[in-house]
Design a protein around this motif. Structure first.
Motif, mmCIF file in Angstrom:
data_model
loop_
_atom_site.group_PDB
_atom_site.id
_atom_site.type_symbol
_atom_site.label_atom_id
_atom_site.label_comp_id
_atom_site.label_asym_id
_atom_site.label_seq_id
_atom_site.Cartn_x
_atom_site.Cartn_y
_atom_site.Cartn_z
ATOM 1 N N ARG A 130 43.697 23.020 84.370
ATOM 2 C CA ARG A 130 43.057 22.331 83.227
ATOM 3 C C ARG A 130 43.098 23.188 81.954
ATOM 4 N NH1 ARG A 130 39.259 18.245 85.085
ATOM 5 N NH2 ARG A 130 39.237 18.124 87.362
ATOM 6 N N ASP A 134 34.932 20.140 71.902
ATOM 7 C CA ASP A 134 36.173 20.807 72.317
ATOM 8 C C ASP A 134 36.535 20.430 73.752
ATOM 9 O OD1 ASP A 134 36.478 22.380 69.896
ATOM 10 O OD2 ASP A 134 34.779 23.567 70.618
ATOM 11 N N ASN A 146 45.598 22.665 78.602
ATOM 12 C CA ASN A 146 44.960 22.430 77.293
ATOM 13 C C ASN A 146 45.408 23.472 76.273
ATOM 14 O OD1 ASN A 146 43.057 20.969 75.600
ATOM 15 N ND2 ASN A 146 41.802 22.820 75.686
ATOM 16 N N ALA A 174 39.723 18.241 75.109
ATOM 17 C CA ALA A 174 40.569 18.732 76.205
ATOM 18 C C ALA A 174 40.719 17.650 77.269
ATOM 19 C CB ALA A 174 39.954 19.998 76.809
ATOM 20 N N ALA A 202 40.613 27.569 74.019
ATOM 21 C CA ALA A 202 41.265 26.367 74.553
ATOM 22 C C ALA A 202 41.236 26.371 76.081
ATOM 23 C CB ALA A 202 42.706 26.281 74.048
ATOM 24 N N GLY A 206 39.253 23.649 78.358
ATOM 25 C CA GLY A 206 39.944 22.926 79.439
ATOM 26 C C GLY A 206 39.188 23.021 80.752
ATOM 27 N N THR A 219 36.247 20.688 81.488
ATOM 28 C CA THR A 219 36.444 19.292 81.917
ATOM 29 C C THR A 219 36.054 19.094 83.379
ATOM 30 O OG1 THR A 219 38.793 19.603 82.471
ATOM 31 C CG2 THR A 219 38.278 18.926 80.209
ATOM 32 N N ARG A 238 43.375 15.285 76.342
ATOM 33 C CA ARG A 238 44.715 15.843 76.537
ATOM 34 C C ARG A 238 45.114 15.855 78.011
ATOM 35 N NH1 ARG A 238 42.456 19.946 73.201
ATOM 36 N NH2 ARG A 238 42.678 19.034 71.143
ATOM 37 N N LEU A 239 44.119 16.011 78.901
ATOM 38 C CA LEU A 239 44.393 16.137 80.332
ATOM 39 C C LEU A 239 44.469 14.782 81.038
ATOM 40 C CD1 LEU A 239 42.090 19.193 81.090
ATOM 41 C CD2 LEU A 239 44.580 19.141 81.273
#
Lengths: 306, 306
Positions: free
Chosen positions: B46, B6, B50, B10, B140, B144, B147, B13-14
């Motif tokens: 972050r 997960d 996400n 993320a 989520a 995020g 990360t 996506r970032l």
């Protein structure tokens, strides 16, 4: 949560009362802790005695159990001169019911698949003014069961991973509390059909399943305990599962190679090790109990080619 | 519970959206991750980005935050062309309220010491049909925030212990998920007055305290999150605490020696390390944010002999 000091205090209470069970070496890297040779035939005596020793002002005790905990509470209460009432599933093995009655307990039968055992225990305790000794969700019971690991790690200090059967989580939570303090890894073992703790560990919360159908009658809990689960979440590395067939193979092996009689729940950790499901160096494996009807035992362990 | 995958998703996506913040070396065994240089001045961007990236069919988003999460959600929503409503305590720092408004958010004030923020958010979301982005109790968001650890451990692979400030637990649960998979130890840091997570870890269940009075306004949560706490229980080795005075000393040090402006919450992990409260080899310390009113900052960091 319970701490190492609680287990150490339990060990002092059990000194000269519980047996210091022997350790059997099975190959160079596997050691077996023979709690099937504990008083009443299972580790359960440790937790029951510790919990009853800590009671003050009790006029009697009550519990709910499929068998091993019942005998343990019956004996521990007798040693404290207290009467005992036991709620027992109506399909409990005869040998366990009879052994519990012989220890002086009054037995009340209930339907394992229909009624909530914790609700029944609460009602009984309230009605008769008894002190409850829950089979696993009780700090004193958990601390008492932890003395298995305390003893085993003293007997075999080179153990790196402890392998422990999981039902409601009393044994593993006590053992994991000791193991964490010693830097020893803990792996739990559940029957495939009763993997509620494995699921709960993955989810991070107590997951409930239907009462599992498995030969391992000591591991038929549908959800981890409220007090045991946080300890499992914090200190248990992993839960692996074994099938009923693998448990039977372990029972046969214990009988033929080790001369130990194990009940199905008592052989599940050994089964996981025999199937190669547990890594982690030198293993300490808890054989939790040996109470099984002679006829059922013969059926289960009979060689397949008969 | 969230898993490493997960957090990795993320991070994808970032990519190109969040800043890869720099790492500052502070002595031979201590590395600082400067999330005060993240977009909107804190790691919160972050998780917010996400979470919003994962929304489908949302017509707008809502959140409740003392500030950093509010700005993060405001920017992340703007990048997704969604309107934002933010519930903000009426005593939130001016700089945070203004920055959030400048990012296009509508602000609704509430009494931090009187009203339950989660109840308010639920009511707002239901009334206006918005998608909630909880500051920490959201998978989520947690993924995020994780990360930060993914990036830091890639930048400095020799880190053995990660030191992370704890409020509701979003950052530490994401970071600990990454750290556990990498065999890295995690230590959380709370303000002395707001040690709800330290207490909860000892108890094995979520303990609630009164809303703590501390200068670390980003760490004033009274209890760990329902989703974050199981991850903390499983993967965080220890929680240590720091006093407001120790946080101020860390802010001064960061200003004078490192040329970094930190808000109080942003300096708490650094404070714990400066006080020698964290062992465990090579340390990676998260500086979580730098949003603080200029006047308040000058007051807090002014040398004591003025």
């Amino acid at each position: 949560m319970i701490a190492l000091a609680d287990v150490q205090a339990a060990a002092e209470r059990l000194e000269g009362v519980a047996r210091r069970t022997p350790v059997v070496r099975m190959g160079p890297h596997v050691w077996l802790k023979a709690e099937n040779l504990q008083r009443t035939g299972a580790f359960k005596f440790r937790g029951a005695f510790n919990a009853i020793a800590l009671l003050t002002d009790a006029h009697g005790v009550a519990t709910v159990s499929s068998g091993n905990h019942a005998q343990a509470v019956a004996l521990a209460a007798r040693l404290h001169a207290l009467p005992v009432t036991v709620l027992m599933p109506d399909d409990a093995p005869d040998s366990k019911r009879e052994a519990t009655q012989e220890l002086g307990a009054e037995i009340i039968a209930f339907d394992r698949y229909g009624e909530d055992r914790d609700d029944l225990l609460r009602a009984l305790v309230a009605e008769r003014g008894l002190a409850p000794v829950h089979p696993y969700d009780d700090d004193a019971v958990m601390a008492g069961q932890g003395t298995v690991a305390l003893e085993l790690l003293a007997q075999v200090p080179e153990i790196e991973t402890l392998v422990v059967p999981v039902g409601g989580g009393g044994l593993i939570s006590g053992c994991a509390t000791v193991a964490a303090a010693a830097g020893v890894r803990v792996v739990g073992v559940e029957p495939e059909a009763g993997d509620d703790t494995r699921r709960s560990l993955a989810a991070g919360r107590r997951v409930a399943i239907d009462v599992p159908r498995t030969i391992a009658d000591g591991q038929q809990t549908p959800t981890p305990g409220e007090l045991t689960f946080p300890v499992v979440l914090r200190h248990v590395a992993e839960i692996v599962t074994v099938s009923d067939e693998e448990i039977i193979a372990a029972m046969r092996f214990a009988h033929e190679e080790l001369e130990h009689v194990l009940e199905p729940s008592g052989a599940s950790a050994l089964a996981a090790v025999m199937q190669g499901r547990v890594g982690g160096g030198v293993l300490g494996v808890v054989l939790t109990g040996g109470n099984v009807d002679a006829e059922r035992y013969a059926d289960l362990t009979r060689p397949l080619d008969w």
